[in-house]
Scaffold this motif. Sequence first.
Motif, mmCIF file in Angstrom:
data_model
loop_
_atom_site.group_PDB
_atom_site.id
_atom_site.type_symbol
_atom_site.label_atom_id
_atom_site.label_comp_id
_atom_site.label_asym_id
_atom_site.label_seq_id
_atom_site.Cartn_x
_atom_site.Cartn_y
_atom_site.Cartn_z
ATOM 1 N N LEU A 236 0.812 -1.222 0.000
ATOM 2 C CA LEU A 236 0.000 0.000 0.000
ATOM 3 C C LEU A 236 0.845 1.272 0.000
ATOM 4 O O LEU A 236 0.334 2.358 -0.278
ATOM 5 N N THR A 237 2.129 1.156 0.303
ATOM 6 C CA THR A 237 3.012 2.332 0.253
ATOM 7 C C THR A 237 3.641 2.515 -1.125
ATOM 8 O O THR A 237 4.352 3.501 -1.349
ATOM 9 N N SER A 238 3.392 1.583 -2.047
ATOM 10 C CA SER A 238 3.952 1.676 -3.398
ATOM 11 C C SER A 238 3.050 2.539 -4.279
ATOM 12 O O SER A 238 1.953 2.936 -3.885
ATOM 13 N N GLN A 239 3.523 2.793 -5.503
ATOM 14 C CA GLN A 239 2.763 3.628 -6.447
ATOM 15 C C GLN A 239 1.871 2.778 -7.359
ATOM 16 O O GLN A 239 1.462 3.221 -8.427
ATOM 17 N N TRP A 240 1.581 1.593 -6.975
ATOM 18 C CA TRP A 240 0.785 0.659 -7.772
ATOM 19 C C TRP A 240 -0.680 1.105 -7.821
ATOM 20 O O TRP A 240 -1.318 1.264 -6.776
ATOM 21 N N PRO A 241 -1.245 1.302 -8.997
ATOM 22 C CA PRO A 241 -2.654 1.722 -9.085
ATOM 23 C C PRO A 241 -3.615 0.714 -8.458
ATOM 24 O O PRO A 241 -4.732 1.085 -8.062
ATOM 25 N N GLY A 242 -3.203 -0.544 -8.386
ATOM 26 C CA GLY A 242 -4.062 -1.557 -7.766
ATOM 27 C C GLY A 242 -4.356 -1.282 -6.302
ATOM 28 O O GLY A 242 -5.276 -1.872 -5.725
ATOM 29 N N ASN A 243 -3.587 -0.378 -5.682
ATOM 30 C CA ASN A 243 -3.802 -0.056 -4.269
ATOM 31 C C ASN A 243 -5.180 0.531 -4.013
ATOM 32 O O ASN A 243 -5.729 0.393 -2.917
ATOM 33 N N PHE A 244 -5.760 1.204 -5.011
ATOM 34 C CA PHE A 244 -7.085 1.776 -4.821
ATOM 35 C C PHE A 244 -8.122 0.668 -4.579
ATOM 36 O O PHE A 244 -8.989 0.794 -3.713
ATOM 37 N N LYS A 245 -8.005 -0.407 -5.333
ATOM 38 C CA LYS A 245 -8.946 -1.517 -5.153
ATOM 39 C C LYS A 245 -8.656 -2.268 -3.846
ATOM 40 O O LYS A 245 -9.578 -2.767 -3.196
ATOM 41 N N LEU A 246 -7.380 -2.337 -3.469
ATOM 42 C CA LEU A 246 -7.055 -2.957 -2.184
ATOM 43 C C LEU A 246 -7.673 -2.160 -1.031
ATOM 44 O O LEU A 246 -8.295 -2.731 -0.125
ATOM 45 N N ALA A 247 -7.523 -0.836 -1.079
ATOM 46 C CA ALA A 247 -8.061 0.018 -0.018
ATOM 47 C C ALA A 247 -9.584 -0.081 0.041
ATOM 48 O O ALA A 247 -10.178 -0.100 1.129
ATOM 49 N N LYS A 248 -10.222 -0.140 -1.127
ATOM 50 C CA LYS A 248 -11.685 -0.266 -1.150
ATOM 51 C C LYS A 248 -12.135 -1.576 -0.506
ATOM 52 O O LYS A 248 -13.100 -1.606 0.267
ATOM 53 N N MET A 249 -11.418 -2.685 -0.803
ATOM 54 C CA MET A 249 -11.774 -3.968 -0.206
ATOM 55 C C MET A 249 -11.550 -3.944 1.307
ATOM 56 O O MET A 249 -12.358 -4.489 2.078
ATOM 57 N N ILE A 250 -10.472 -3.306 1.743
ATOM 58 C CA ILE A 250 -10.191 -3.212 3.176
ATOM 59 C C ILE A 250 -11.321 -2.471 3.885
ATOM 60 O O ILE A 250 -11.807 -2.907 4.928
ATOM 61 N N ALA A 251 -11.739 -1.329 3.310
ATOM 62 C CA ALA A 251 -12.799 -0.532 3.923
ATOM 63 C C ALA A 251 -14.144 -1.248 3.872
ATOM 64 O O ALA A 251 -14.956 -1.142 4.792
ATOM 65 N N ASP A 252 -14.373 -1.996 2.803
ATOM 66 C CA ASP A 252 -15.660 -2.675 2.607
ATOM 67 C C ASP A 252 -15.757 -3.953 3.441
ATOM 68 O O ASP A 252 -16.711 -4.151 4.205
ATOM 69 N N GLU A 253 -14.732 -4.829 3.344
ATOM 70 C CA GLU A 253 -14.812 -6.140 3.987
ATOM 71 C C GLU A 253 -14.048 -6.235 5.311
ATOM 72 O O GLU A 253 -14.340 -7.106 6.126
ATOM 73 N N GLY A 254 -13.075 -5.356 5.504
ATOM 74 C CA GLY A 254 -12.253 -5.469 6.708
ATOM 75 C C GLY A 254 -12.796 -4.738 7.911
ATOM 76 O O GLY A 254 -12.269 -4.891 9.014
ATOM 77 N N LEU A 255 -13.851 -3.932 7.741
ATOM 78 C CA LEU A 255 -14.398 -3.151 8.855
ATOM 79 C C LEU A 255 -15.817 -3.572 9.229
ATOM 80 O O LEU A 255 -16.493 -2.871 9.986
#
Length: 401
Positions: A236-255
Motif C-alpha cells: 500500500l506504500t507503493s505507487q501501484w494503481p491496484g492499491n485503490f482496489k485494495l483500499a476499497k476492499m479493506i474498507a468494505d470487507e475489513g471493517l
Amino acid sequence: EVSDFDNYSEEEDVEGFSDTVRLAVQKALEENMENGSDIDVDQISPEEGKRLNISLGNAFKMLIEHRNLNSKKKTKSVKLADKALLHFRMRVLDLVEIYLKNNPQMEICLEILVFFYDLMPFAFNDPQFYQRFEKIFAQLGQLKTFSLETVQNVTQKNLAEIFNRILEKLSKEKINVQQQPYFKNACTFMIYASHILQSLTPEEDDEMLRIVLEHLRSFLSQRNPVLQVITFTKILTSQWPGNFKLAKMIADEGLKPEIRALRRTQSLQMLLEFFKNSNIFRQHEKKATKYYGKICEHLKAYTDNLKEISQSEFLELISFTMYVRNLKSFDGKSDLLAAIQKFRKCLILKSNILNAYKSLCKVMNIEFIPNEKIDPSVVSNGGAQPQELTNGQLNRKGAKR
C-alpha cells in the motif's frame, strides 16, 4: 604422495566400530547363556536380568557416544567441501550483483528472485554469506525500471506464475520472522513489475491484482492466512494503481462488525498507510477522488453498525482521524469524530489512549470527556457497548428517551 589421512575411509571406520559393538553385545549375551543355548527371557532370574541389562547398556552406550562424536567432528574432506561450496556461492552472488547493475532483464530478475528465496535458509545459517546475500537482495528489491526491450518476454501470466511459486512455498513451510522482510520486499518488486507491464499492455488482465485481492480477502476472514499485514502494508506504500482496489476492499470487507476486532484494527492501520501515500494520489487524482468517496461510505457504515469496540481499535480510529483531518478531499471527518465521541462514552481508557484522545479533542476543538465521567455500567471487558445517537442526543441502548 598420498597421506594416511587421504587413505582414511569413513566407511571403514564405521564398519570397524560396528564390529566392536557387535562383539560387546555378543559377549553380554554369552555371559548369560547356559551351555551355549539361547537365552530364554522367561527363565532369567532377576539377578541375571540385571547383569544382562548392565552389559547391554554399556554396549549401546558405546554406540551412542560414537555417533555423538561423529556428529560434532567433521572430516577434513567435508570441511574442504563446505569451504569450496561457500566460495562458489559467494562467486555466484558477485556475478548476480554485477548483472543487476547493468540494465538487467525483468525475466531474469524474476528467476533470480525465486533462486534467492530458495537460498534463504542457507544464508541465515552462515553469517559471512548472509551479509552479501542481504545486500544483493536489497538491490534486487529496489529495481523499479527496466528498458522496453527487457520486458518483451514477460507477461502478466508469467508474473502470476512466479508469484504463485513463492506463495506455494509459503503455504508449505511456515514463514518465520526472519524471512518476513525479504518476502515483503519480493512482493513489492513484483508489484512494480506488474505496474510496468500494465502500463505497456493495458489490455492484459492484471493477474497480480487478482492474486493479491484473493489473499487480502483470506487475510481478513481467516486466522492463519498465507500473507500477513506487513506485506499488505508494504504494498500500500507503493505507487501501484491496484492499491485503490485494495483500499476499497479493506474498507468494505475489513471493517464489518462480524470481522474479528484484531482484523478491523489492522484494517484501520492499512488504510492509514494508504492515505499517507500522497504520491499515488498526485499521480492518479481522478481515480483517487472516485475511491475516496467509496471508502468514506464504507467508513460511515463501519461506525454506524459497529456494536462493540476494543481499546486498540479505538486508538487506531483516533490515529486514522488525526491524519485524514488534513485531507481536503476527505468528506468523512465529521462522521468519524461523532463515532469517536460515541465510543468514548463507553470506554475507560488506558493512559496512553486517553492522551491520544485528549490530543484529538484539542486539535479538532471537540469536548474532552475524562474517565471520571464514564458510566461503568456501559463498559464491558475493555470493549464498548455504544449508545444510540438520536436527535443529537446520546442515549444508552434500551433506555427510555
